[in-house]
Design an enzyme around this catalytic site. Structure first.
Site, PDB file in Angstrom:
ATOM      1  N   HIS A 261      90.051   0.933 -22.110  1.00  0.00           N
ATOM      2  CA  HIS A 261      91.203   1.674 -21.977  1.00  0.00           C
ATOM      3  C   HIS A 261      92.409   0.835 -21.649  1.00  0.00           C
ATOM      4  CE1 HIS A 261      94.329   4.423 -20.353  1.00  0.00           C
ATOM      5  NE2 HIS A 261      93.985   5.223 -21.309  1.00  0.00           N
TER       6      HIS A 261
ATOM      7  N   SER B 238      98.718   7.948 -22.760  1.00  0.00           N
ATOM      8  CA  SER B 238      98.377   6.654 -22.489  1.00  0.00           C
ATOM      9  C   SER B 238      98.614   5.443 -23.202  1.00  0.00           C
ATOM     10  CB  SER B 238      96.936   6.497 -21.794  1.00  0.00           C
ATOM     11  OG  SER B 238      96.356   6.648 -20.988  1.00  0.00           O
TER      12      SER B 238
ATOM     13  N   ASP C 208      94.882   0.151 -14.413  1.00  0.00           N
ATOM     14  CA  ASP C 208      94.347   0.715 -15.368  1.00  0.00           C
ATOM     15  C   ASP C 208      92.874   0.645 -15.250  1.00  0.00           C
ATOM     16  OD1 ASP C 208      93.433   1.760 -18.078  1.00  0.00           O
ATOM     17  OD2 ASP C 208      95.743   1.599 -18.564  1.00  0.00           O
TER      18      ASP C 208
END
Length: 400
Positions: free
Chosen positions: A191, A346, A160
């Site tokens: 994120h 996600s 990620d």
């Protein structure tokens, strides 16, 4: 003489058939100019691979001299060997690319493109509901019921934007692995910290005792390339082997983009090496068969559901999906001790990665059977899942 001509013609035709292929992108908007992934033929020895790379480095250097030391094409950046799948990536000029194509040891060349994180929209003051939903067969419950093994002794590679490994959510169970994106060994966008918090955070996590390893492949803009992503996968497989955790390892990939044969092959090779691979299906409300890495063979692709058990309007769909999981308005950790809410596939994928970690620790199930086991446990709850798409919603088998 006629027989000789036939043999020569056959060999010439065979050479054409065996020539390496330069793949085209389905649209050029995501292309990284001058950057490529070079994939070698199956079964090539390590010595032949190194010989080829050294040979092409000489060609690249000679071409650079002819360009009066123009360094815009700077050669090999990463080399890969993922369970026997060998490749390398970097920047090469057109003449060098032609020389690479002419080498019979090369299978194909894929232009590099950008891939993006699949969770960006945030909404303040949204409820956190995903943990309750995956531990009950019906919606509306907010308590989270899970096996006490909680993913203990399972390693999850968070491929990620990096992870804030010092965040209190991880209680010292997160470590930094590798950076294949840029020169900043931090999560600049949050994120990766958010997805990792859903996987293994003490408050927001599904597998509250699992270990997290940060594998950074997305930069401050939430973007990464084929080469960097494959480098992250390659590093994780090697790390798993060196630390004897193959068969007890999960990799979460909450990003994607257009089809990449090279990334898909790398991901499938990691699966064969004993890593359970989870991928977000994508946020374009389209068939996930045309999204990488969700379309890779052996990868467990995950769509996003809402609190009302609907397919999230943004979620990709299609026969490649294994299951849906909560992905709308999900609270989790953010860098510097913070928290925030995001939506996207996600956010759905790490719920599956967390359940996989718990199943490995509680049922001692092999990674090769995990996706099927997750589908067996899941409940038929998703309304309007999409054409040729499962209606299964992630469930951890708590009995509630």
């Amino acid at each position: 003489m006629a027989r000789i001509n036939v043999v020569v013609s056959f060999l010439a035709a065979l050479a054409v058939v065996q020539a390496a292929q330069l793949l085209n992108l389905d649209g050029q908007k995501d292309a990284v100019p001058g950057s490529y992934v070079v994939v070698m033929n199956d079964g090539l020895s390590g010595l032949d691979f190194e010989s080829h790379v050294k040979s092409m480095a000489k060609v690249q250097k000679a071409n650079a001299l002819k360009r009066d030391f123009d360094n815009t094409a700077d050669g090999v950046k990463f080399k890969y060997n993922i369970n026997g799948w060998q490749a390398y990536s970097g920047k090469f000029d057109n003449k060098t690319i032609q020389s690479i194509l002419d080498d019979p040891r090369v299978n194909y060349i894929e232009p590099q493109r950008t891939f993006r994180a699949f969770g960006w929209v945030t909404q303040d003051n949204a409820p956190s509901w995903g943990l309750g939903r995956i531990s009950h067969t019906s919606r509306g419950r907010m308590d989270y019921v899970y096996d006490s093994s909680a993913g203990e002794n399972v390693t999850v590679y968070s491929v990620d934007s990096g992870v804030d490994i010092s965040h209190p959510e991880f209680e010292g169970r997160a470590i930094w692995g590798v950076n294949a994106a840029d020169n900043s060994d931090v999560d600049q966008i949050g994120h990766g910290t958010h997805t990792s918090g859903t996987i293994a955070g003490k408050t927001y996590g599904v597998a509250k005792m699992a270990k997290i390893v940060a594998v950074k492949v997305l930069d401050a803009g939430g973007q990464g390339t084929n080469g960097g992503i494959i480098q992250g996968i390659n590093w994780a497989v090697n790390h798993a082997r060196q630390n004897n955790v193959t068969g007890k390892a999960v990799m979460n990939m909450s990003f994607g983009g257009g089809l990449s044969r090279a990334i898909n092959e790398a991901a499938s090779s990691a699966v064969r090496a004993g890593i359970f691979m989870v991928a977000a299906a994508g946020n374009n409300n389209e068939d996930a068969r045309y999204t990488t890495p969700a379309s890779a063979r052996g990868v467990c692709a995950v769509g996003a559901s809402t609190q009302n058990d609907l397919k999230a309007r943004f979620s990709n769909w299609g026969p490649t999906l294994a299951v849906y999981a909560p992905g709308d308005r999900i609270w989790s950790a953010m860098p510097d001790g913070g928290r925030d809410v995001m939506r996207g596939t996600s956010m759905a994928a790490p719920h599956v990665a967390g359940v996989a970690a718990v199943l490995i620790s509680s049922e001692k199930i092999g990674t090769d059977r995990l996706c099927e086991r997750i589908k067996e446990l899941s409940v038929s709850s998703i309304q309007s899942p999409g054409a040729d798409t499962t209606d299964k919603l992630l469930y951890n088998g708590s009995g509630q």
